[in-house]
Design a protein around this motif. Structure first.
Motif, short mmCIF file in Angstrom:
data_model
loop_
_atom_site.label_atom_id
_atom_site.label_comp_id
_atom_site.label_asym_id
_atom_site.label_seq_id
_atom_site.Cartn_x
_atom_site.Cartn_y
_atom_site.Cartn_z
N GLN A 163 0.86 -1.18 0.00
CA GLN A 163 0.00 0.00 0.00
C GLN A 163 0.89 1.23 0.00
O GLN A 163 1.96 1.23 0.61
N TYR A 164 0.44 2.27 -0.69
CA TYR A 164 1.19 3.52 -0.71
C TYR A 164 0.22 4.67 -0.89
O TYR A 164 -0.97 4.46 -1.12
N VAL A 165 0.72 5.89 -0.75
CA VAL A 165 -0.13 7.08 -0.82
C VAL A 165 0.30 7.96 -1.98
O VAL A 165 1.49 8.18 -2.20
N ILE A 173 -6.76 12.22 -1.37
CA ILE A 173 -5.62 11.32 -1.22
C ILE A 173 -6.01 9.97 -1.83
O ILE A 173 -7.09 9.45 -1.58
N GLU A 196 -4.97 6.00 -2.10
CA GLU A 196 -4.22 4.99 -1.39
C GLU A 196 -4.30 3.65 -2.12
O GLU A 196 -4.99 2.73 -1.70
#
Length: 138
Positions: free
Chosen positions: A61-63, A73, A75
């Motif tokens: 997972q990343y933003v 945002i 995600e």
């Protein structure tokens, strides 16, 4: 299962690099990147071919941060599957991680890799596979 809480905290990379054709090409680019940023001639001590995660699949997972006030945002999460169906080496995990998310981060401010942080393996959504957060910096 017991998974490492933190992986790759003392290495540096950018997801602005294009996708790579094979793992050796990636490993060479990785070494050259460390030289180019003046990492004092020392390459991080990575055991490229030793197991770092004992799982056949990893969820990352990343933003992606908003570019304007009206953006939200994002995600994203991606699944990476081990070639051997059992475990990952740093070489395979970093290579696949880069090739999987580089296109999503190419125009992002936060595109510098700062490691992986373990999140969970208890969420039923992920069926016991480890979930790691990709730590990104600018």
């Amino acid at each position: 299962m017991n998974y490492p809480e933190v992986l790759f905290k003392n290495i540096y990379w950018t997801f602005w690099e294009p996708a790579f054709q094979d793992m050796d090409e990636f490993q060479n680019a990785f070494k050259n990147y460390h030289k180019s940023i003046g990492y004092k001639g020392k390459f991080p001590s990575i055991q490229w071919n030793e197991v770092c995660i004992n799982a056949p699949k990893v969820i990352l997972q990343y933003v992606i941060f908003p570019k304007t006030e009206n953006d939200e945002i994002d995600e994203p999460q991606v699944e990476i599957i081990a070639d051997n169906g059992i475990s990952f080496t740093p070489k395979e995990l970093l290579f696949k991680m880069h090739n999987t998310i580089c296109s999503a981060l190419v125009n992002e401010d936060h595109h510098y890799f700062e490691g992986l942080t373990f999140s969970t393996d208890q969420d039923p959504t992920y069926k016991g596979f480890p979930v790691y957060f990709v730590d990104l910096g600018s």
